[in-house]
Enzyme design. Structure first.
Site: not given
Length: 700
Positions: A106-107
């Site tokens: 997600y990053i």
């Protein structure tokens, strides 16, 4: 057995060397551990200026790092939170609250421009095969700045550990410039969480510092924590405050956390407790003040080495000069190769040497024709024309030959010659060039990294002085138990920093920490709170010569739960007291022609000695039969009596007439001697040595 021992020794040394050099201890040259170096190298290979998924970076880095994705992901997030070399996008956690980063899918992340400018140059980097032999990874980055002082480091290896505190970017670069110029410099830590530090014991990176939170009053009653010490989070800080409150070390009514992007913890002291007192207790009993110990162990030139902040700056300054020298030499070499090719290209096209190959039937004749055609134009040329140069000339396309611009070509050659002259000039004055490079880095990136930690000098807080005496220690004489769980008997109030002192009749004493319950083995002379300056008085008698000694002493320094002696072994302790104002009353053993059998010594007449001193004789060479301690009570002054009224003086009474003795003096002495003999026989028969004490002081 010898072979097995040798096998163990060899394998252990290989393992220890691997852990020290390949996992735990950073290298001084580029300031990185292997996992950090592999992450940055993988990101450089993937770098196109855009963000990449952290999961993709981890997967790419696993080509070089053999220890799995968890260690790679944790190290990448830590580097991103430092903010120097990795730029993150998404939730990378919070260094203030301790919240963890989101999952790697997600990053996103990418290299910062600072990393591109200061860390990498593959042309002058040494490479080794990766752990599986399929790829190549860098041994060290040619870093231009002291990376290790910027990031800091913690590591535990086999038989050694390192702890290097982070420092401020601007101050590190300025220190490196000063070192290159031969000027003095001084570096102090700087933490991303802010706070204040006392560096009086830092000792150039091999001492310790005290790091305090920033606490300010609000509204005259409440306290607000706006910055926290390095290595703590708001969660751990609040837990330490709650723990101190439960143990009675701190008195507060509430603690509230309003932290978002900035730290804000509000503490409300209890009723009747001032904010200043609560502030001192926060620093003394919670994580609002932490001591950091620095131990600078690094890998330098392939071996572990203990260094200092100034030593590391000097090493990085020398390393920068070496890197810049290699870069300038490489630049000069590349520019020379470019100029050489452009010169051959100009001669080949401008003098139409390509026409010499039109009638050559074979490839060898074509190459010979080109080589012979170049010779008249290269009589004073410093470089030799190689076969590769001729092949490259023969590979020129017709479009390049037909559109060749002689003037533009000459201007480009002049530009290359100017760049070569500049590179050689910089190589001749390398230190000036190094300070110029560092100055450009400082000018470009310095404003992004201001100092966050204030350097202050604050006095220490004695925890024992501000501790709350919330414990009740009891001593039961019948059972011999001492502690906070003992009820009845002798008791006193104490804090957790107080100590328990007890003396035994065998001449020993111990100092114990305050605890729930423990048993004292032996006959106790005195038990109470330990005070190294509290005076005690002891009278003891040697078992051989029966001569009594008296000493007044205090215990001084001590080690917990260690047995000490206050009198020699094999003696009898007659009197032991902590009183300061008293009188010792004693009776001597009877001897012939002894006129006085009783003596007294006031406490003021007893000299104070050390705890190991023997003391002084109590009554010279006499031995005593018994001794008694008389406590001196404070005498109250009587109220003044009213003056009597004047009355007539009474008439003087007549003096009584002297009584005439019924016996002569000789008869009296004989009678007294006879009575003394009878009395002595009674004493010896019934073993009553203290008979004279009850009936008089003298024999007659």
């Amino acid at each position: 057995m010898t072979g097995l021992r040798g096998l163990y020794r060899e394998n252990f040394m290989e393992y220890a060397t691997y852990v020290i050099k390949e996992r735990a201890i950073p290298d001084a040259a580029d300031g990185l551990k292997p996992v950090q170096r592999r992450i940055l190298w993988a990101m450089l290979e993937m770098d196109d200026g855009r963000f990449n998924k952290v999961a993709n970076v981890i997967g790419h880095c696993m080509r070089y790092h053999p220890h799995g994705d968890q260690s790679i992901g944790a190290a990448l997030v830590a580097l991103a939170n430092r903010g120097y070399f990795i730029e993150g996008q998404g939730n990378f956690g919070n260094i203030f609250t301790g919240d963890e980063a989101s999952a790697s899918r997600y990053i996103e992340c990418r290299l910062t421009q600072l990393a591109r400018d200061t860390l990498f140059n593959p042309a002058i980097t040494d490479f080794v095969p990766s752990y599986d032999g399929r790829n190549r990874e860098p041994v060290l980055f040619p870093a231009k700045i002291p990376v290790l002082l910027l990031l800091g480091a913690d590591g535990i290896a086999v038989g050694m550990s390192t702890r290097i505190l982070p420092h401020n970017f601007n101050e590190v670069i300025q220190a490196q410039i000063a070192c290159i110029r031969g000027e003095p410099f001084h570096l102090l830590p700087d933490f991303p969480q802010g706070g204040a530090i006392d560096v009086s014991a830092y000792e150039d990176g091999n001492g310790r510092i005290r790091n305090r939170a920033r606490i300010e009053p609000r509204g005259g009653k409440k306290l607000v924590i706006s910055e926290i010490p390095y290595g703590t989070t708001t969660e751990t800080l609040m837990a330490s405050i709650e723990n101190a409150t439960r143990k009675g070390r701190l008195k507060i009514t509430s603690i509230d956390d309003y932290t978002t992007e900035n730290v804000e913890i509000e503490v409300t002291p209890a009723r009747g407790v001032s904010a200043e007192e609560t502030l001192r207790q926060l620093y003394a009993h919670t994580e609002c003040e932490i001591t950091h110990t620095s131990n600078m162990l690094v890998i330098q030139e392939g071996v572990p080495l203990e260094t200092s902040v100034s030593g590391l700056v000097r090493y990085c300054a020398d390393r920068l000069l070496h890197v810049l020298r290699l870069e300038l030499q490489l630049e000069i070499s590349n520019l020379g190769d470019t100029l050489h090719w452009m010169t051959l290209e100009q001669i080949f096209i401008e003098n139409r040497l390509y026409k010499l190959i039109e009638e050559c039937p074979t490839l060898e004749e074509v190459r010979d024709a080109v080589g012979q055609g170049l010779l008249p134009f290269l009589t004073d040329y410093p470089r030799e024309v190689t076969a590769d140069d001729i092949e490259r000339l023969l590979a020129l396309k017709i479009r390049r030959i037909s559109r060749f611009d002689i003037e533009a070509h000459r201007r480009e050659m002049d530009d290359i010659k100017g760049r070569m002259r500049q590179a050689k000039k910089r190589l001749g004055s390398l230190r000036d060039y190094a300070t110029e490079v560092l100055g450009e880095i400082l000018k470009k990136y310095g404003k992004l990294f201001p100092r966050k930690t204030a350097v202050e000098g604050f006095s220490g807080i004695q925890r024992r002085e501000i501790a709350i005496a919330n414990l009740r220690v009891g001593y039961d004489k019948e059972t011999g138990f001492v502690g906070t769980a003992v009820k009845g008997g002798v008791s006193w109030h104490a804090s957790e920093y107080d100590r328990i002192l007890y003396f035994l009749d065998d001449g020993t004493y111990r100092v114990m920490p305050v605890q729930e319950k423990f048993l004292v083995d032996g006959k106790v002379l005195w038990c109470g709170p330990a005070d190294k300056d509290m005076p005690f008085t002891c009278v003891y008698r040697d078992g051989t010569d029966k001569i009594p000694y008296v000493k007044r002493f205090s215990i001084g320094g001590f080690i917990l739960d260690r047995e000490y002696r206050f009198v020699p072994e094999g003696v009898d302790v007659l009197v032991f007291t902590p009183l300061t104002d008293f009188t010792l009353e004693y009776w001597f053993e009877r001897k012939k022609r002894m006129k006085t059998r009783k003596g007294q010594t006031a406490s003021a007449d007893i000299p104070e000695k050390g705890v190991k001193a023997r003391g002084v004789r109590l009554c010279g060479s006499h031995t005593i039969a018994s001794i008694k301690l008389l406590e001196t009570l404070s005498e109250e002054k009587p109220e003044p009596e009213p003056e009597p009224q004047s009355q007539p003086e009474p008439e003087p009474e007549p003096e009584p007439e002297p009584v005439k003795p019924s016996m002569s003096l000789e008869e009296i002495e004989e009678k007294a001697e006879e009575l003394n003999k009878r009395l002595r026989s009674i004493v010896e028969k019934y073993e009553m040595p203290d008979l004279f004490e009850e009936h008089g002081e003298q024999e007659k």
